[in-house]
Write a protein that holds these residues in place. Sequence first.
Motif, PDB file in Angstrom:
ATOM      1  N   THR A 128       0.903  -1.228  -0.049  1.00 25.10           N
ATOM      2  CA  THR A 128       0.074   0.087   0.025  1.00 25.10           C
ATOM      3  C   THR A 128       0.797   1.024   0.040  1.00 25.10           C
ATOM      4  OG1 THR A 128      -1.732  -0.869   1.202  1.00 25.10           O
ATOM      5  CG2 THR A 128      -1.794   1.294   1.282  1.00 25.10           C
ATOM      6  N   VAL A 129       1.904   1.329   0.739  1.00 23.86           N
ATOM      7  CA  VAL A 129       2.633   2.522   0.910  1.00 23.86           C
ATOM      8  C   VAL A 129       3.446   2.504  -0.363  1.00 23.86           C
ATOM      9  CG1 VAL A 129       2.717   2.918   3.499  1.00 23.86           C
ATOM     10  CG2 VAL A 129       4.427   1.366   2.294  1.00 23.86           C
ATOM     11  N   ALA A 130       3.951   1.298  -0.794  1.00 26.08           N
ATOM     12  CA  ALA A 130       4.532   1.565  -2.116  1.00 26.08           C
ATOM     13  C   ALA A 130       3.664   2.351  -3.380  1.00 26.08           C
ATOM     14  CB  ALA A 130       4.981   0.350  -2.658  1.00 26.08           C
ATOM     15  N   ALA A 131       2.443   1.860  -3.290  1.00 27.54           N
ATOM     16  CA  ALA A 131       1.474   2.614  -4.162  1.00 27.54           C
ATOM     17  C   ALA A 131       1.427   4.032  -3.758  1.00 27.54           C
ATOM     18  CB  ALA A 131       0.102   1.813  -4.178  1.00 27.54           C
ATOM     19  N   GLN A 132       1.284   4.237  -2.580  1.00 30.64           N
ATOM     20  CA  GLN A 132       0.908   5.736  -2.067  1.00 30.64           C
ATOM     21  C   GLN A 132       2.122   6.808  -2.540  1.00 30.64           C
ATOM     22  OE1 GLN A 132       0.421   5.807   2.165  1.00 30.64           O
ATOM     23  NE2 GLN A 132       1.474   7.770   2.565  1.00 30.64           N
ATOM     24  N   TRP A 133       3.310   6.154  -2.278  1.00 29.11           N
ATOM     25  CA  TRP A 133       4.443   7.021  -2.329  1.00 29.11           C
ATOM     26  C   TRP A 133       5.012   7.047  -3.921  1.00 29.11           C
ATOM     27  CZ3 TRP A 133       6.040  11.054   0.523  1.00 29.11           C
ATOM     28  CH2 TRP A 133       5.542  10.922   1.707  1.00 29.11           C
ATOM     29  N   SER A 134       4.609   6.202  -4.634  1.00 27.42           N
ATOM     30  CA  SER A 134       5.190   6.002  -6.198  1.00 27.42           C
ATOM     31  C   SER A 134       4.188   6.365  -6.959  1.00 27.42           C
ATOM     32  CB  SER A 134       5.790   4.465  -6.291  1.00 27.42           C
ATOM     33  OG  SER A 134       4.523   3.790  -6.474  1.00 27.42           O
ATOM     34  N   GLY A 135       2.832   6.411  -6.665  1.00 26.16           N
ATOM     35  CA  GLY A 135       1.976   6.729  -7.749  1.00 26.16           C
ATOM     36  C   GLY A 135       1.770   5.634  -8.656  1.00 26.16           C
ATOM     37  N   ASP A 136       2.384   4.266  -8.563  1.00 25.18           N
ATOM     38  CA  ASP A 136       2.463   3.416  -9.236  1.00 25.18           C
ATOM     39  C   ASP A 136       1.189   2.492  -8.921  1.00 25.18           C
ATOM     40  OD1 ASP A 136       2.367   0.804 -10.682  1.00 25.18           O
ATOM     41  OD2 ASP A 136       4.842   0.809 -10.641  1.00 25.18           O
ATOM     42  N   ARG A 137      -0.014   2.364  -9.450  1.00 23.26           N
ATOM     43  CA  ARG A 137      -1.160   1.940  -9.179  1.00 23.26           C
ATOM     44  C   ARG A 137      -0.998   0.133  -9.011  1.00 23.26           C
ATOM     45  NH1 ARG A 137      -5.304   5.103  -7.420  1.00 23.26           N
ATOM     46  NH2 ARG A 137      -6.636   3.317  -7.667  1.00 23.26           N
ATOM     47  N   SER A 138      -0.053  -0.250  -9.936  1.00 24.53           N
ATOM     48  CA  SER A 138       0.229  -1.690  -9.766  1.00 24.53           C
ATOM     49  C   SER A 138       0.399  -2.383  -8.524  1.00 24.53           C
ATOM     50  CB  SER A 138       1.271  -2.078 -10.858  1.00 24.53           C
ATOM     51  OG  SER A 138       2.285  -1.781 -10.433  1.00 24.53           O
ATOM     52  N   PHE A 139       0.910  -1.590  -7.581  1.00 26.18           N
ATOM     53  CA  PHE A 139       1.005  -2.205  -6.445  1.00 26.18           C
ATOM     54  C   PHE A 139      -0.424  -1.999  -5.401  1.00 26.18           C
ATOM     55  CE2 PHE A 139       5.188  -0.367  -7.294  1.00 26.18           C
ATOM     56  CZ  PHE A 139       6.080  -1.712  -6.944  1.00 26.18           C
ATOM     57  N   LEU A 140      -1.499  -1.695  -6.075  1.00 22.34           N
ATOM     58  CA  LEU A 140      -2.576  -1.899  -5.374  1.00 22.34           C
ATOM     59  C   LEU A 140      -3.035  -3.237  -5.675  1.00 22.34           C
ATOM     60  CD1 LEU A 140      -4.327   1.504  -6.005  1.00 22.34           C
ATOM     61  CD2 LEU A 140      -3.244   0.939  -3.838  1.00 22.34           C
TER      62      LEU A 140
END
Length: 368
Positions: free
Chosen positions: A233-245
């Motif tokens: 979740t925080v990877a998506a949050q800070w990167s903007g890369d929604r694939s981590f969602l």
Amino acid sequence: MTRPWNDALARMRGRIARTAASVTAGFPHFADPATGAWTTSPAGDWTGGFWNGMLWLAARYGDDARSRAWASAWTARLAPRARSDTVFRGFLFYYGAALGSMLCGDAAARHVALAGAHGLASSYSPRAEALPLGAAAEEASDVGAGEANVDTVQASALLLWAHRETGDAVLRDIALRHAARHIEFCLREDGSVCQSASFDPTSGRMLRRYTHKGITDHSTWARAQAWGILGWTVAAQWSGDRSFLTPATTAAEWWLAHAPADRVAFWDFDDPAIPGAPRDTSATAIVAASLLKLAALSAEPAAARYHGAAEATALALVERHLHDDGLLADGCYNTRINLATRHELIWGSYFLYEALHVLSGPLDPLRV
């Protein structure tokens, strides 16, 4: 609903102030629920950053003027850890220092956090496309250059924050590769999470999956599931890369489908002693905070469902496990070695404290 959150925050702020005034050496680690007395770690172990994070939240949103001085002092104590060979610098310097910059604009905290981020990045393994546990990794039975675990996916958040601060593209690349590789290492096909993996340091090939703290290598240790949800979740949050969602929501959906009806997880979902097995409020608090972030990152109707689940989970913790003096009881540190199995655990307290700030209104879950 605000009153339960405000009451709980007041209780926890009181405990923070009493702890800060009484702990003169080391960092709060875990506490005896009967006495409230803390066992401390001299240099912060892997958990010291969570104590600092509570102080930074108190400094920004509390009403105790001493909190800023306490937060600054404990953050300075973390500075030497930038050179320690452990991936848990992600926890130490994100919550322990970067939050001071995010919440309070503290220049000294920013400096400490960036030093931690660059120290962490220096341990990156290009072959494995991951940050290994490192030779000095705490609380693991297997450490070194060929070991990984899901607890560490959160380290990507520190590197991604540091990338935003400095523009260093290498930090972002390491963070994204690290978070992505742990999907292969730790996320099972059914959405459950395995804590640990070994890989060949020369080729980067995964050799095995196993657990440091779960009941068996094939079980689902509650905190592994929680760390996976948080990390992606925080990877998506800070990167903007929604694939981590995708891995974040996959792991979150598994949790929601398997959590007890009363919302508070047992220490391992597969312990045959359930319902007599220990609970783990710390894993549950991690999930409550993570679901609030997922809600903010998701479209409706998923957003409302995740927010509702987070609210219900936090309420279960507050009503049944948060003592009048602000101590969050029933955290299960390590059942395998019978260590602090029904105690206050500093990371559990941090994540409940973070979630309460979101639920009561002042904190955007995507700010930290």
